[in-house]
Design a protein around this motif. Sequence first.
Motif, PDB file in Angstrom:
ATOM      1  N   ARG A   1       0.841  -1.204   0.000  1.00  0.00           N
ATOM      2  CA  ARG A   1       0.000   0.000   0.000  1.00  0.00           C
ATOM      3  C   ARG A   1       0.873   1.250   0.000  1.00  0.00           C
ATOM      4  O   ARG A   1       0.616   2.213  -0.720  1.00  0.00           O
ATOM      5  N   HIS A   2       1.935   1.197   0.814  1.00  0.00           N
ATOM      6  CA  HIS A   2       2.896   2.300   0.906  1.00  0.00           C
ATOM      7  C   HIS A   2       3.538   2.577  -0.459  1.00  0.00           C
ATOM      8  O   HIS A   2       3.599   3.722  -0.909  1.00  0.00           O
ATOM      9  N   PHE A   3       4.002   1.531  -1.146  1.00  0.00           N
ATOM     10  CA  PHE A   3       4.674   1.717  -2.425  1.00  0.00           C
ATOM     11  C   PHE A   3       3.709   2.193  -3.508  1.00  0.00           C
ATOM     12  O   PHE A   3       4.088   2.953  -4.405  1.00  0.00           O
ATOM     13  N   LYS A   4       2.472   1.747  -3.409  1.00  0.00           N
ATOM     14  CA  LYS A   4       1.461   2.204  -4.376  1.00  0.00           C
ATOM     15  C   LYS A   4       1.243   3.701  -4.242  1.00  0.00           C
ATOM     16  O   LYS A   4       1.101   4.413  -5.245  1.00  0.00           O
ATOM     17  N   VAL A   5       1.235   4.182  -3.006  1.00  0.00           N
ATOM     18  CA  VAL A   5       1.113   5.620  -2.762  1.00  0.00           C
ATOM     19  C   VAL A   5       2.316   6.351  -3.339  1.00  0.00           C
ATOM     20  O   VAL A   5       2.176   7.381  -4.021  1.00  0.00           O
ATOM     21  N   LEU A   6       3.522   5.823  -3.094  1.00  0.00           N
ATOM     22  CA  LEU A   6       4.734   6.466  -3.612  1.00  0.00           C
ATOM     23  C   LEU A   6       4.720   6.567  -5.129  1.00  0.00           C
ATOM     24  O   LEU A   6       5.108   7.594  -5.702  1.00  0.00           O
TER      25      LEU A   6
END
Length: 346
Positions: A337-342
């Motif tokens: 989820r974090h990387f998708k946001v980035l």
Amino acid sequence: MAIKKFFQRLFNWELWNFYVLYAPIAPVWLWYCLRSRSLWFFTPSNPTITFGGFEGEGKKEMYDQLPQSLVPRTIYILNTLSFTQVLEKIKAAGFTYPFIVKPDVGMKGILFRKIDSEEQLAKYHERIPVEYIVQDLIELPVEVSVFYYRYPWEQKGTVSGFIHKELLHVTGDGHSTLQELVTNHSRARFRMEEMQHRHGHRFDRVIPKGEVFYLSYAGNHNRGAQFTNLHNEINARMHEVFDALSHHTTFYYGRYDIKTGSIEELKDGKNFQIIEFNGCGAEPNHIYDCGMSIWKAYGTILQHWKALYKISRYNNDHGTPYWSYKKGKNFLKEARRHFKVLEQYD
């Protein structure tokens, strides 16, 4: 042109999608999971790094364990700080432009930037949705990767891969626009959407003859860096350098990304800085750009997976537990989820 690109991708395995490339050997990974009775069999590989360094670990925990003389000066910036506070922290730490910024928890060069001015920093700080790093730009001329693993029951390990990196760039000819140079570049043309996003506002610029224009400052295959295999340069001196690092950190398996003055200096353990250590999720990137057949590449990957399994199994037998299914699932879900946001802000 589109058909030509399609066939170039089809017959060059290095350009294949990650999941397509790894699908034929995925059953071997599953076999290690079954033998370990854990989907996360790799988590004990590097006991002092979250998730073994497979994915989602913060860079701070890696930098804190390495010898401080071997890592760039680094400070951590909360994205919730006011820009005035950011400038105060940077000034207090003694940074001057240019320097590097990147997310503390990041991967594949996402949101990795070289900052040349206060204006650029302000735009970066305004946009980035997570904590990030400010780090010295290391000007040492040679960038390399070293893949290393050591079985915990042995004093000496193996430098299994050694490559030189050349950042993705074009060189001006005095009459072609940046867009034309990108279109005609053997690697950048396959990344046109990314290049448009990053450099579209400069596409009409004519690059002066001989001027090098860097399309990415991230030295990884995902960002188009060119690799040269230096396997013949691996020697006993280099093994001593990385054995010493492994005993200092208890990092048993992974890849060091390094800048150094020269290959010989690195072999002697002199004049180098560790930019990153990538743990058990690191790809043995010495399979790329060396004319290796896909079958030999698969053999190399499987050799490393076997070492990863043996290291993890031993550490588990000696007190480092495998992560539970629930813990690993939740961690991986949050990391992705974090990387998708980035990626949305890259």
